[in-house]
Design an enzyme around this catalytic site. Sequence first.
Site, PDB file in Angstrom:
ATOM      1  CB  CYS A   7      -5.832  12.452   7.054  1.00  0.00           C
ATOM      2  SG  CYS A   7      -7.631  12.539   7.111  1.00  0.00           S
TER       3      CYS A   7
ATOM      4  CB  CYS B 149      -9.129   9.290  13.747  1.00  0.00           C
ATOM      5  SG  CYS B 149      -8.984   8.583  12.089  1.00  0.00           S
TER       6      CYS B 149
ATOM      7  CB  CYS C 181     -12.494  26.918  13.962  1.00  0.00           C
ATOM      8  SG  CYS C 181     -10.711  26.632  14.108  1.00  0.00           S
TER       9      CYS C 181
ATOM     10  NE  ARG D  13     -12.003   8.713   6.602  1.00  0.00           N
ATOM     11  CZ  ARG D  13     -10.717   8.814   6.887  1.00  0.00           C
ATOM     12  NH1 ARG D  13     -10.234   9.930   7.349  1.00  0.00           N
ATOM     13  NH2 ARG D  13      -9.905   7.796   6.719  1.00  0.00           N
TER      14      ARG D  13
ATOM     15  CB  CYS E  22     -14.970  24.298  15.912  1.00  0.00           C
ATOM     16  SG  CYS E  22     -14.500  22.946  17.018  1.00  0.00           S
TER      17      CYS E  22
ATOM     18  CB  CYS F 121     -10.154  24.651  21.213  1.00  0.00           C
ATOM     19  SG  CYS F 121      -8.841  24.953  19.999  1.00  0.00           S
TER      20      CYS F 121
ATOM     21  CB  CYS G  30      -5.523   8.780  12.067  1.00  0.00           C
ATOM     22  SG  CYS G  30      -5.707  10.466  11.429  1.00  0.00           S
TER      23      CYS G  30
END
Length: 332
Positions: free
Chosen positions: A193, A101, A61, A265, A64, A57, A133
């Site tokens: 979400c 998801c 972040c 969650r 991550c 990616c 999702c």
Amino acid sequence: MKEHTILRNDWTREEIEQIYNLPLLELIYKAATVHREWHNPEEVQMSTLLSIKTGGCPEDCSYCGQAARYHTNIKIQALLPTETVIEHAKKAKEGGSSRFCMAAAWREVRNNRDFDRVIDMVKGVNELGMEVCCTLGMLTEEQAVRLQEAGLYAYNHNLDTSEQYYEEIISTRTFDNRINTINNVRKAGITVCSGGIIGLGETHGDRISMLLTLATMPKHPESVPINALARVKGTPLENNEKTDTWEMIRMIATARIIMPSSMVRLSAGRIEMTDFEQGWCFMAGANSIFTGERETLLVTPNPGVSEDLQLLKTLGLKPMAKEKNNVLESEI
């Protein structure tokens, strides 16, 4: 069922701060009370999260391991074949999950063959009768409409942290980018979400700010994941301290009180919690977990399905029954 607490979208920072800072047991008691007004306290929704495209990616972040610029042990994996994803979904359903998801490590959705394949995956999982999702990064309104027409039930796009602290964690996009995607999802008629991560080095004030943003949206997110930082070796935050579970419980309880209708969650970080600690999280109003084998949003270990089912049994809880499409089916 919904007699005492009213849904509010006009919370002030001071009100949320007051709730957040209550003595812990008082806070948990209030949250448990609200939880029982709005939800069946014996049920926990089991959701399975599969990484359908892993690593590489371009975002930065700090938490991550899938960011291309960090040297982590996560292997880059191209978009999975549609048939493989559907098999994972079937297995998840057999294990008691009612939501599936699919996560792709993209900065944003592009109108290309990969997105066409994701549309096919959404259709396939939807045909299994599961809530489907996706979390695919930034999304235009037109792309959101395509996903909705394919049968997408929910879109995950976490705020991660407060608007003020956001640029300390991510520099490759802005907090407003997050809000825009959430707005596009809403306009398309897909449920939202959205939650965040604690343990990033943020202050209690940042946590309160993030909750304020969520709780003052025109409509609360239907699902609010509360994550503890999963410290991934090779990322800038790898040496952060383990998030204290009582801090997680405080966040869960506050979210439950101010967003009473939402599913809250208990997400990343569960692998480092004891059964006792998870039990307190359920008491404080968490009524959804990610289950499955290794696949989680951060590609970090997760408790297995059999362990989760045993934990629920010990606590006198059960997987939430699938309710989606019941009305339609009864009319056919």
